[in-house]
Design a protein around this motif. Structure first.
Motif, PDB file in Angstrom:
ATOM      1  N   ALA A 270      11.844  23.254   1.520  1.00 52.41           N
ATOM      2  CA  ALA A 270      10.732  23.739   2.137  1.00 52.41           C
ATOM      3  C   ALA A 270       9.340  24.151   0.990  1.00 52.41           C
ATOM      4  O   ALA A 270       8.323  24.026   1.510  1.00 52.41           O
ATOM      5  N   TYR A 271       9.845  24.721  -0.055  1.00 53.42           N
ATOM      6  CA  TYR A 271       8.840  24.827  -0.909  1.00 53.42           C
ATOM      7  C   TYR A 271       8.227  23.541  -1.732  1.00 53.42           C
ATOM      8  O   TYR A 271       7.284  23.816  -2.076  1.00 53.42           O
ATOM      9  N   ALA A 272       9.226  22.577  -1.936  1.00 58.00           N
ATOM     10  CA  ALA A 272       8.806  21.592  -2.825  1.00 58.00           C
ATOM     11  C   ALA A 272       7.514  21.016  -2.684  1.00 58.00           C
ATOM     12  O   ALA A 272       6.863  20.574  -3.461  1.00 58.00           O
ATOM     13  N   PRO A 273       7.035  20.705  -1.250  1.00 60.40           N
ATOM     14  CA  PRO A 273       5.695  19.880  -1.065  1.00 60.40           C
ATOM     15  C   PRO A 273       4.542  20.659  -1.829  1.00 60.40           C
ATOM     16  O   PRO A 273       3.539  20.139  -2.346  1.00 60.40           O
ATOM     17  N   ARG A 274       4.757  21.951  -2.049  1.00 64.14           N
ATOM     18  CA  ARG A 274       3.649  22.779  -2.403  1.00 64.14           C
ATOM     19  C   ARG A 274       3.470  22.371  -4.018  1.00 64.14           C
ATOM     20  O   ARG A 274       2.464  22.773  -4.659  1.00 64.14           O
ATOM     21  N   TRP A 275       4.654  21.861  -4.558  1.00 57.41           N
ATOM     22  CA  TRP A 275       4.646  21.854  -6.109  1.00 57.41           C
ATOM     23  C   TRP A 275       3.599  20.698  -6.431  1.00 57.41           C
ATOM     24  O   TRP A 275       3.237  20.900  -7.457  1.00 57.41           O
ATOM     25  N   VAL A 276       3.155  19.936  -5.556  1.00 58.46           N
ATOM     26  CA  VAL A 276       2.216  18.777  -5.582  1.00 58.46           C
ATOM     27  C   VAL A 276       0.757  19.639  -5.981  1.00 58.46           C
ATOM     28  O   VAL A 276       0.052  19.123  -6.885  1.00 58.46           O
ATOM     29  N   GLN A 277       0.692  20.665  -5.493  1.00 55.00           N
ATOM     30  CA  GLN A 277      -0.792  21.121  -5.560  1.00 55.00           C
ATOM     31  C   GLN A 277      -0.857  22.257  -6.612  1.00 55.00           C
ATOM     32  O   GLN A 277      -1.913  22.677  -7.052  1.00 55.00           O
ATOM     33  N   ARG A 278       0.452  22.878  -7.177  1.00 55.08           N
ATOM     34  CA  ARG A 278       0.306  23.927  -8.298  1.00 55.08           C
ATOM     35  C   ARG A 278       1.590  23.479  -9.201  1.00 55.08           C
ATOM     36  O   ARG A 278       2.531  23.104  -8.743  1.00 55.08           O
ATOM     37  N   PRO A 279       1.328  23.972 -10.491  1.00 52.56           N
ATOM     38  CA  PRO A 279       2.357  23.809 -11.509  1.00 52.56           C
ATOM     39  C   PRO A 279       3.533  24.644 -11.215  1.00 52.56           C
ATOM     40  O   PRO A 279       3.280  25.735 -10.591  1.00 52.56           O
TER      41      PRO A 279
END
Length: 71
Positions: free
Chosen positions: A57-66
Motif C-alpha cells: 500500500a505504501y510502495a507506490p509513494r516511493w516513486v515520488q519520494r526517496p
C-alpha cells in the motif's frame, strides 16, 4: 524495491535489484512462510505475509519520494 518471495531464488532477486541500480530490497512473503537470513547483494529486509499488504500500500509513494533504511 519490493519483491515477493517465490519462484526465483531470494538472493538472485537482490542481485537483480543491484544490477538495476537499486540500493535496497524488501522481500515479502506472499503466504505464511519462514523468514530467512540470507547474504544478499543489497541491504534486504524479509517480511512475513502479515506485513505485505501494508508495504504494498505504501510502495507506490516511493516513486515520488526517496526512502531510507535505518538500523
Amino acid at each position: 524495491m519490493v519483491c515477493d518471495r517465490g519462484v526465483t531464488a531470494r538472493v538472485n532477486k537482490s542481485l537483480a535489484v543491484k544490477e538495476a541500480g537499486g540500493v535496497g530490497m524488501v522481500l515479502a512473503n506472499p503466504s505464511n512462510n519462514s523468514l530467512n537470513a540470507d547474504l544478499h547483494y543489497v541491504p534486504t529486509v524479509h517480511l512475513q505475509n502479515t506485513d505485505r499488504a501494508a508495504v504494498l500500500a505504501y510502495a507506490p509513494r516511493w516513486v515520488q519520494r526517496p526512502a531510507s533504511v535505518r538500523a
